[in-house]
Design an enzyme around this catalytic site. Structure first.
Site, PDB file in Angstrom:
ATOM      1  N   GLY A  49     -24.426  12.116   0.684  1.00  0.00           N
ATOM      2  CA  GLY A  49     -25.256  12.315  -0.497  1.00  0.00           C
ATOM      3  C   GLY A  49     -26.328  11.266  -0.580  1.00  0.00           C
ATOM      4  N   GLU A  65     -29.853  15.812   2.271  1.00  0.00           N
ATOM      5  CA  GLU A  65     -28.979  14.651   2.485  1.00  0.00           C
ATOM      6  C   GLU A  65     -27.834  14.986   3.434  1.00  0.00           C
ATOM      7  OE1 GLU A  65     -29.126  11.494   1.755  1.00  0.00           O
ATOM      8  OE2 GLU A  65     -30.844  11.468   0.407  1.00  0.00           O
ATOM      9  N   GLU A  69     -27.454  12.991   7.003  1.00  0.00           N
ATOM     10  CA  GLU A  69     -26.319  12.097   7.234  1.00  0.00           C
ATOM     11  C   GLU A  69     -25.288  12.641   8.215  1.00  0.00           C
ATOM     12  OE1 GLU A  69     -24.751  10.753   3.487  1.00  0.00           O
ATOM     13  OE2 GLU A  69     -26.612   9.713   3.006  1.00  0.00           O
ATOM     14  N   PRO A  87     -22.468   3.543 -15.714  1.00  0.00           N
ATOM     15  CA  PRO A  87     -23.440   2.567 -15.211  1.00  0.00           C
ATOM     16  C   PRO A  87     -22.952   1.748 -14.023  1.00  0.00           C
ATOM     17  CG  PRO A  87     -23.352   2.487 -17.602  1.00  0.00           C
ATOM     18  CD  PRO A  87     -22.233   3.387 -17.151  1.00  0.00           C
ATOM     19  N   ASP A  88     -21.642   1.618 -13.847  1.00  0.00           N
ATOM     20  CA  ASP A  88     -21.111   0.817 -12.745  1.00  0.00           C
ATOM     21  C   ASP A  88     -20.595   1.657 -11.577  1.00  0.00           C
ATOM     22  OD1 ASP A  88     -18.927   1.912 -14.033  1.00  0.00           O
ATOM     23  OD2 ASP A  88     -17.800   0.041 -14.133  1.00  0.00           O
ATOM     24  N   GLU A 118     -20.502   6.781  11.266  1.00  0.00           N
ATOM     25  CA  GLU A 118     -19.559   7.766  11.792  1.00  0.00           C
ATOM     26  C   GLU A 118     -19.481   8.959  10.845  1.00  0.00           C
ATOM     27  OE1 GLU A 118     -14.808   7.768  13.067  1.00  0.00           O
ATOM     28  OE2 GLU A 118     -15.731   5.944  12.290  1.00  0.00           O
TER      29      GLU A 118
END
Length: 151
Positions: A49, A65, A69, A87-88, A118
């Site tokens: 992502g 994405e 990836e 927020p964290d 990987e």
């Protein structure tokens, strides 16, 4: 001049004081395995992502994405797993993440070698749970429990 400076300050405040929008993909291969990436910066497993680019919608960003990836192609978004906005949740910045389950196909191969070291698919019995990057453990649990979460 003062009015122009105030305008610039307001615009910069809007740009830099608001969360970034991103997406996480829970990629499901035709055989049912779930695809994970190993992050180069932390060495942790996580779901593919990233950030939604200007002018993109969530579905387009998810497909881009995923391919960047993992080398895989997004066939179909099956469902919304959740919207994660604590927020964290990302140690780097405040981001809001829209997580989706997606049917994928193709050959797994690391494309973005700066971010990913990987790519691997796991059966539900062998998932690398417990120490996934960001809040991906929560996203994965919500997916496995069939939940749609707003957190």
């Amino acid at each position: 001049m003062r009015r122009s400076w105030r305008f610039v300050q307001t615009v910069l405040g809007i740009i830099f004081r608001h969360p970034i929008i991103g997406t996480t993909i829970i990629p499901i291969l035709p055989d049912g395995r779930i695809v994970f990436i190993r992050r180069r910066d932390t060495g942790q497993w996580g779901l593919p992502g990233g950030i939604v680019d200007w002018g993109e919608d969530i579905a387009t960003a998810a497909g881009r994405e995923l391919t960047e990836e993992t080398g895989l192609e997004l066939v179909k978004i099956r469902r919304l797993v959740g919207v994660y906005s604590a927020p964290d949740r990302d140690p780097r910045l405040h981001s809001i993440c829209v997580a989706v389950e997606a049917e994928v196909q193709g050959s797994m191969q690391v494309q973005d070698t700066l971010e990913v070291s990987e790519v691997q698919a796991f059966s539900k019995e062998t998932l690398p749970q417990g120490k996934l990057s960001h809040d991906h453990d929560k996203q994965l649990q919500d997916y496995l429990n069939g939940l749609t979460t707003l957190a």
